[in-house]
Write a protein that holds these residues in place. Structure first.
Motif, PDB file in Angstrom:
ATOM      1  N   ALA A 538       0.841  -1.207   0.000  1.00  0.00           N
ATOM      2  CA  ALA A 538       0.000   0.000   0.000  1.00  0.00           C
ATOM      3  C   ALA A 538       0.870   1.249   0.000  1.00  0.00           C
ATOM      4  O   ALA A 538       0.572   2.236  -0.705  1.00  0.00           O
ATOM      5  N   ASN A 539       1.978   1.221   0.775  1.00  0.00           N
ATOM      6  CA  ASN A 539       2.895   2.362   0.814  1.00  0.00           C
ATOM      7  C   ASN A 539       3.594   2.582  -0.530  1.00  0.00           C
ATOM      8  O   ASN A 539       3.846   3.717  -0.932  1.00  0.00           O
ATOM      9  N   ILE A 540       3.918   1.471  -1.225  1.00  0.00           N
ATOM     10  CA  ILE A 540       4.549   1.598  -2.551  1.00  0.00           C
ATOM     11  C   ILE A 540       3.586   2.269  -3.523  1.00  0.00           C
ATOM     12  O   ILE A 540       3.952   3.197  -4.263  1.00  0.00           O
ATOM     13  N   TYR A 541       2.329   1.822  -3.520  1.00  0.00           N
ATOM     14  CA  TYR A 541       1.314   2.439  -4.394  1.00  0.00           C
ATOM     15  C   TYR A 541       1.115   3.912  -4.041  1.00  0.00           C
ATOM     16  O   TYR A 541       1.027   4.774  -4.928  1.00  0.00           O
ATOM     17  N   ALA A 542       1.070   4.213  -2.739  1.00  0.00           N
ATOM     18  CA  ALA A 542       0.839   5.596  -2.297  1.00  0.00           C
ATOM     19  C   ALA A 542       1.986   6.504  -2.721  1.00  0.00           C
ATOM     20  O   ALA A 542       1.775   7.673  -3.072  1.00  0.00           O
ATOM     21  N   SER A 543       3.229   5.958  -2.723  1.00  0.00           N
ATOM     22  CA  SER A 543       4.395   6.780  -3.061  1.00  0.00           C
ATOM     23  C   SER A 543       4.387   7.258  -4.508  1.00  0.00           C
ATOM     24  O   SER A 543       5.050   8.236  -4.856  1.00  0.00           O
ATOM     25  N   VAL A 544       3.628   6.534  -5.358  1.00  0.00           N
ATOM     26  CA  VAL A 544       3.550   6.957  -6.766  1.00  0.00           C
ATOM     27  C   VAL A 544       2.135   7.421  -7.142  1.00  0.00           C
ATOM     28  O   VAL A 544       1.793   7.557  -8.318  1.00  0.00           O
ATOM     29  N   GLY A 545       1.303   7.644  -6.108  1.00  0.00           N
ATOM     30  CA  GLY A 545      -0.021   8.207  -6.333  1.00  0.00           C
ATOM     31  C   GLY A 545      -1.055   7.235  -6.880  1.00  0.00           C
ATOM     32  O   GLY A 545      -2.066   7.664  -7.444  1.00  0.00           O
TER      33      GLY A 545
END
Length: 620
Positions: A538-545
């Protein structure tokens, strides 16, 4: 705590009139743990003009063996040689066993080969001595000589050899001894079967332990059989199996003893087992086992590991008689929770009480320092270990390498690693694991490869899953994600969640969605109820919007009923531990802390933009 009742014979210097009375008094002293008293009684007996007989010397040999005192052993042996009983088979066997237990294997063997007659007890004493020292080739030769001499191994032989070789943790060796006992027809002995249960569990095969237990005739099972099985489950932290066996033990008419309570409590190591641990504690009180010091020590450990340190401390404070183990389990309880202030206070109190810290005490403190990053305290413990002769142990050195790495002192970790051979110690798989973790913390990829290759080329150590995990983590930290994935695919061992987790963490740092997705789904298959992979992805997805994918991950977590506990960080400042939990802003200096964090964040942002500008300028 309960002590054995001591006969009035032991509380005074007596003037007995017969050798039988002296022997009885010496035997009572040895059997009740008063080995020095037994030797004192012998000296008094000689001063009174009474000569020992062939019953006296085996008791004295047992006393010397219990305290493992070579000088006393040699004195008693001299008395034997001056007596008419120097050739008595029982006396000679006792002398062999005495030297074995004083770690004087050459003296024991020389005495053994000079014996004009040998019985099964003589052979067992020397066989177990060589087995305990790891001379398995000599054990094989001695077994051959023993059978050639017409003496058949008995249950004591097999049980003694099995217990002696357990330090090797070799399942193959234990299976060989088991086959040998079946071949000579002593596998039906319940005591032998009980030994196999414990041996298989300690060598990592709970299934075979259960097979042996189930093959014991229900009418011949003893409480020791049940205790061995419960201890086996506890060894695997199999709480449910231990509790079920405990219930069956009582259902079959057996009364639990102190060993039963200690074994089942040892399986209670997680907070969710606390209630059951309390019930077992209550049952132990009803059985009268709560006065046994081993039970109380285990209770202190159980409450600490289950998160109830206050109850552990309450029991500890009520102890009227404490051993090194008592102090260590309480110190370990505080160290595991990161409360090094209280752990160090107890450590000082332990020394003030005259109890000497042992290796386990030191390992607990070192681990605690690594957990909270207390480098200065760790260095103090390092100096203490050197001054008290505790650093000449490989386990302690390994622990210090790990502690220095976790505290960010990579140079200290590397220096200690290279100093290990200078201390005449041979690095093992744990040494290399600690060294690789230090490289991982410092991002030292080239050094990591050097240590990884050194394991096999110089020390003939096969890397395990943990070593491969460190290398995957190290490659990932350096941004070599494709190389890390290829490394994992080429491993000779099937990757576990730890290895995939290390790579997923690297994907988060370097915002690599493609490899991150591949790795996360491997983790979802392996550990569908563990929250960390979901949160990382989830954090990886959030880091790229990619907020749609973040929502999808949260939906997946709800569907799989995965719950995430808030993360915590611990830090020691001026000797005091501070705990920070995600989203918690209740610290008394919170405003100052967050102003400083914002300032650091802006500073890092500025540095990053300057680096980017500099790189672009160089390209043009």
């Amino acid at each position: 705590m309960v002590k054995y009742p001591v006969s009035p014979l032991l509380n005074q210097f007596s003037n007995f009139s017969t050798i039988g009375q002296w022997n009885s008094s010496i035997r009572e002293a040895v059997n009740h743990g008063y080995a020095h008293k037994a030797l004192t009684l012998f000296r008094q007996m000689k001063q009174n003009g009474m000569e020992p007989n062939n019953w006296t010397f085996p008791f004295l040999a047992k006393a010397c063996a219990k305290i493992s005192n070579l000088k006393c052993s040699q004195i008693i042996h001299t008395h034997v040689m001056k007596s008419p009983f120097w050739s008595d088979i029982f006396v000679q066997t006792a002398m062999v066993d005495m030297y074995v237990k004083c770690n004087q294997l050459n003296d024991a063997y020389n005495l053994f080969v000079r014996m004009s007659m040998r019985d099964i007890a003589s052979w067992n004493a020397i066989l177990v001595g060589f087995a305990q020292s790891g001379f398995l080739d000599r054990v094989s030769c001695l077994l051959h000589d023993m059978r050639f001499a017409g003496i058949q191994p008995d249950p004591v032989t097999v049980m003694g050899l099995t217990r002696a070789v357990l330090h090797t943790k070799s399942l193959k060796l234990v299976k060989s001894l088991h086959s040998f006992s079946i071949r000579i027809g002593i596998d039906v002995d319940v005591s032998v079967a009980n030994t196999w249960i414990a041996a298989y569990a300690k060598c990592g095969d709970l299934g075979l332990a259960e097979v042996v237990f189930n093959e014991i005739n229900i009418d011949t099972r003893t409480v020791i059989s049940w205790n061995s099985m419960i201890a086996g489950y506890a060894n695997f932290l199999n709480f449910c199996g231990a509790v079920n066996s405990y219930k069956c033990l009582q259902h079959n008419g057996f009364r639990p003893d102190s060993s039963t309570i200690v074994s089942i409590l040892s399986s209670c190591v997680q907070p969710e087992a606390l209630f059951q641990g309390m019930l077992i504690h209550s049952h132990g009180i009803k059985l009268g086992c709560d006065l046994d010091i081993c039970v109380v020590n285990t209770l202190v450990s159980m409450y600490s590991k289950c998160g109830d340190v206050d109850s552990a401390r309450f029991l500890f404070d009520r102890m009227s008689d404490r051993t090194c183990v008592s102090w260590t389990v309480m110190i370990s309880g505080y160290a595991e929770k990161g409360n090094m202030n209280e752990a160090l206070t107890l450590f000082n109190a332990m020394e003030a009480a005259g109890d000497k810290p042992d290796l386990v005490t030191m390992l607990s403190l070192i681990s605690g320092c690594g957990q909270i990053g207390a480098l200065e305290l760790g260095k103090w413990i390092d100096n203490y270990s050197i001054s008290n002769g505790l650093k000449d142990n490989l386990m302690v050195c390994n622990a210090f390498i790990d502690m220095y790495a976790k505290c960010g002192s990579i140079n200290d970790a590397r220096e200690l690693f290279y100093a290990i051979p200078e201390r005449r110690l041979k690095p093992n798989h744990i040494t290399f694991l600690a060294a690789l973790q230090a490289c991982s913390h410092g991002g030292l990829l080239e050094k990591g490869w050097e240590y990884f290759d050194m394991m096999t080329t110089k020390y003939n150590i096969s890397p395990g899953l943990d070593h491969y995990s460190c290398m995957a983590d190290l490659l990932g930290r350096r941004g070599k994600l494709k190389e890390a994935l290829e490394f994992i695919h080429q491993m000779p061992i099937k990757p576990d969640a730890g290895i995939w987790g290390a790579l997923l963490g690297a994907c988060k740092v370097h915002r690599n969605i493609e490899i991150g997705e591949y790795v996360s789904y491997r983790l979802f298959e392996l550990e569908p109820q563990v929250a960390v992979p979901y949160a990382e992805m989830a954090n990886i997805y959030a880091s790229v919007g990619r907020w749609d994918r973040v929502a999808a991950i949260r939906t997946m977590m709800k569907s799989n009923k995965v719950r995430k506990s808030p993360g915590q960080s611990l830090i020691q400042v001026n000797g005091k531990i501070h705990i920070f939990t995600v989203e918690h802003r209740g610290h008394h200096e919170g405003r100052l802390i967050y102003v400083m964090l914002d300032s650091l964040h802006l500073h890092l942002k500025k540095e990053r933009s300057q680096l980017s500008y500099g790189a672009e300028y160089e390209l043009h």
